[in-house]
Write an enzyme that holds these catalytic residues in place. Structure first.
Site, PDB file in Angstrom:
ATOM      1  N   ASP A 141       1.000  -1.276   0.006  1.00  0.00           N
ATOM      2  CA  ASP A 141      -0.121  -0.313   0.511  1.00  0.00           C
ATOM      3  C   ASP A 141       0.575   1.231  -0.181  1.00  0.00           C
ATOM      4  O   ASP A 141       0.074   2.250   0.276  1.00  0.00           O
ATOM      5  CB  ASP A 141      -0.754   0.086   1.540  1.00  0.00           C
ATOM      6  CG  ASP A 141      -1.834   1.111   1.390  1.00  0.00           C
ATOM      7  OD1 ASP A 141      -2.729   1.530   1.484  1.00  0.00           O
ATOM      8  OD2 ASP A 141      -2.093   1.168   0.272  1.00  0.00           O
ATOM      9  N   LYS A 144       2.755   3.672  -5.607  1.00  0.00           N
ATOM     10  CA  LYS A 144       1.941   2.492  -6.848  1.00  0.00           C
ATOM     11  C   LYS A 144       3.286   1.663  -7.539  1.00  0.00           C
ATOM     12  O   LYS A 144       3.277   0.788  -7.826  1.00  0.00           O
ATOM     13  CB  LYS A 144       1.248   2.554  -7.366  1.00  0.00           C
ATOM     14  CG  LYS A 144       0.349   3.522  -6.207  1.00  0.00           C
ATOM     15  CD  LYS A 144      -0.097   2.678  -4.962  1.00  0.00           C
ATOM     16  CE  LYS A 144      -1.011   3.583  -3.391  1.00  0.00           C
ATOM     17  NZ  LYS A 144      -0.881   2.813  -2.319  1.00  0.00           N
ATOM     18  N   ASP A 169      -3.124  -3.226  -2.319  1.00  0.00           N
ATOM     19  CA  ASP A 169      -3.717  -1.854  -2.510  1.00  0.00           C
ATOM     20  C   ASP A 169      -3.783  -1.132  -4.339  1.00  0.00           C
ATOM     21  O   ASP A 169      -2.658  -1.489  -4.022  1.00  0.00           O
ATOM     22  CB  ASP A 169      -3.917  -0.833  -1.389  1.00  0.00           C
ATOM     23  CG  ASP A 169      -5.617  -0.406  -1.192  1.00  0.00           C
ATOM     24  OD1 ASP A 169      -4.910   1.169  -0.447  1.00  0.00           O
ATOM     25  OD2 ASP A 169      -6.166  -0.478  -1.187  1.00  0.00           O
ATOM     26  N   ASN A 170      -5.036  -0.221  -3.825  1.00  0.00           N
ATOM     27  CA  ASN A 170      -5.258   0.265  -5.813  1.00  0.00           C
ATOM     28  C   ASN A 170      -4.367   0.544  -6.784  1.00  0.00           C
ATOM     29  O   ASN A 170      -3.839   0.834  -7.665  1.00  0.00           O
ATOM     30  CB  ASN A 170      -4.362   1.248  -4.670  1.00  0.00           C
ATOM     31  CG  ASN A 170      -4.795   1.975  -3.534  1.00  0.00           C
ATOM     32  OD1 ASN A 170      -3.342   2.141  -2.267  1.00  0.00           O
ATOM     33  ND2 ASN A 170      -5.413   2.494  -3.166  1.00  0.00           N
ATOM     34  N   GLU A 199     -11.349   3.825  -1.523  1.00  0.00           N
ATOM     35  CA  GLU A 199     -11.559   4.673   0.136  1.00  0.00           C
ATOM     36  C   GLU A 199     -12.741   5.859   0.099  1.00  0.00           C
ATOM     37  O   GLU A 199     -12.289   7.094  -0.649  1.00  0.00           O
ATOM     38  CB  GLU A 199     -10.772   4.987   1.135  1.00  0.00           C
ATOM     39  CG  GLU A 199      -9.703   5.714   0.638  1.00  0.00           C
ATOM     40  CD  GLU A 199      -8.597   4.821  -0.139  1.00  0.00           C
ATOM     41  OE1 GLU A 199      -9.218   3.947  -0.973  1.00  0.00           O
ATOM     42  OE2 GLU A 199      -7.001   5.450  -0.266  1.00  0.00           O
TER      43      GLU A 199
HETATM   44  O1  LIG Z   1      -0.539   7.401  -2.859  1.00  0.00           O
HETATM   45  C1  LIG Z   1      -1.135   5.913  -1.964  1.00  0.00           C
HETATM   46  N1  LIG Z   1       0.004   4.894  -1.177  1.00  0.00           N
HETATM   47  C2  LIG Z   1       1.054   5.689  -0.794  1.00  0.00           C
HETATM   48  C3  LIG Z   1       1.694   5.954   0.242  1.00  0.00           C
HETATM   49  C4  LIG Z   1       2.756   7.197  -0.450  1.00  0.00           C
HETATM   50  C5  LIG Z   1       3.376   7.799   0.830  1.00  0.00           C
HETATM   51  O2  LIG Z   1       3.261   7.329   1.393  1.00  0.00           O
HETATM   52  C6  LIG Z   1       4.226   5.844   1.887  1.00  0.00           C
HETATM   53  C7  LIG Z   1       5.255   7.033   1.902  1.00  0.00           C
HETATM   54  O3  LIG Z   1       5.965   7.681   2.806  1.00  0.00           O
HETATM   55  C8  LIG Z   1       5.249   7.862   0.994  1.00  0.00           C
HETATM   56  O4  LIG Z   1       5.334   8.709   1.323  1.00  0.00           O
HETATM   57  C9  LIG Z   1      -2.516   6.219  -1.980  1.00  0.00           C
HETATM   58  C10 LIG Z   1      -3.441   6.727  -3.178  1.00  0.00           C
HETATM   59  C11 LIG Z   1      -4.362   7.392  -2.981  1.00  0.00           C
HETATM   60  N2  LIG Z   1      -5.456   7.877  -4.223  1.00  0.00           N
HETATM   61  O5  LIG Z   1      -6.811   8.307  -4.078  1.00  0.00           O
HETATM   62  O6  LIG Z   1      -4.309   9.239  -4.229  1.00  0.00           O
HETATM   63  C12 LIG Z   1      -5.165   6.315  -2.530  1.00  0.00           C
HETATM   64  C13 LIG Z   1      -4.994   5.138  -1.568  1.00  0.00           C
HETATM   65  O7  LIG Z   1      -4.888   4.085  -1.385  1.00  0.00           O
HETATM   66  C14 LIG Z   1      -3.271   5.202  -1.630  1.00  0.00           C
HETATM   67  O8  LIG Z   1      -2.779   4.515  -0.875  1.00  0.00           O
HETATM   68 MG   LIG Z   2      -4.359   2.468  -0.536  1.00  0.00          MG
END
Ligand SMILES: O=C(NC/C=C/[C@H]1OC[C@H](O)[C@@H]1O)c1cc([N+](=O)[O-])cc(O)c1O
Ligand SMILES: [Mg+2]
Length: 214
Positions: A141, A144, A169-170, A199
């Site tokens: 998660d 990506k 996820d995603n 979500e």
């Molecule tokens: O970028 C996403 N997840 C990655 C997260 C990245 C950040 O967290 C891990 C790392 O520290 C970075 O700063 C994400 C984005 C969306 N979205 O709708 O943009 C929905 C989701 O469930 C997601 O996990």
């Molecule tokens: Mg996610």
């Protein structure tokens, strides 16, 4: 500058949840993110799929890549048996700080080891640092475009065994096309897609479950 979104989420947990009650922490976050301020937790719809796949596997060792505020960490750890261990990796120190407090509020700190750093650096150190032989379950998660390289790294480091379940996820939104191509075309995985929604929204998203065949 005031508080951050993760800090506001933590406040909502401290205000509305009961200390030591993981379900109340999950409900408090879902309520806050659905009615007050969206945040990138796996959420309640995909969370039910995560719960059922997790219970089916009943893992002794779990790796989570991308802790964020610890919502899925709490969802996973609350269902894990006594003596089982969850290692969760978070790159962003501010996210990690909030996640530690949310995990502790849920009373799950004994099952969870939160490690700050990049997955690419930490995966090769899992055996030596945490005495991990294999992971039974991996929840992806984080960034990506890191899903595919990190999966290959887990294979190369001998951290997957026959039957290890990867749950990503995603895979639709924001999307992980390179990862889907990899696990769906590789003879080493048996993959299936669980359709759901992004979500707290009506947009489509889903989880890809891939069983490592050894
Ligand atoms: O970028 C996403 N997840 C990655 C997260 C990245 C950040 O967290 C891990 C790392 O520290 C970075 O700063 C994400 C984005 C969306 N979205 O709708 O943009 C929905 C989701 O469930 C997601 O996990
Ligand atoms: Mg996610």
């Amino acid at each position: 500058t005031g508080t951050s979104r993760p800090q506001r989420m933590l406040k909502a947990v401290q205000k509305n949840a009961t200390k030591g009650d993981p379900q109340s922490v999950i409900s408090a976050i879902d309520y806050y993110c659905r009615h007050k301020e969206w945040a990138m937790n796996v959420g309640d719809d995909k969370g039910l799929i995560l719960d059922s796949v997790l219970m089916e596997v009943n893992p002794s060792t779990v790796l989570e890549l991308g802790t964020y505020c610890g919502y899925s960490t709490v969802r996973i750890a609350r269902l894990m048996s006594p003596g089982s261990k969850l290692i969760t990796v978070e790159f962003n120190p501010a996210f990690a700080e909030v996640a530690r407090q949310i995990i502790a509020y849920a009373g799950l700190q004994d099952k969870v080891t939160l490690v700050e750093g990049s997955s690419g650096d930490l995966i090769p150190k899992m055996k030596e640092r945490f005495g991990i032989k294999y992971f039974d379950f991996v929840f992806l998660d984080h960034w990506k475009d890191s899903y595919a390289p990190d999966t290959k790294l887990l294979e190369d480091c001998g951290l997957l065994k026959k039957g290890t379940v990867l749950l990503a996820d995603n895979v639709i939104c924001p999307g992980a096309p390179e990862y889907l191509k990899y696990v769906r075309n590789s003879p080493r995985y048996e993959s299936r897609y669980y359709k759901s929604n992004l979500e707290y929204t009506k947009a489509e998203d889903g989880l890809e479950k891939s069983v490592f065949l050894g």
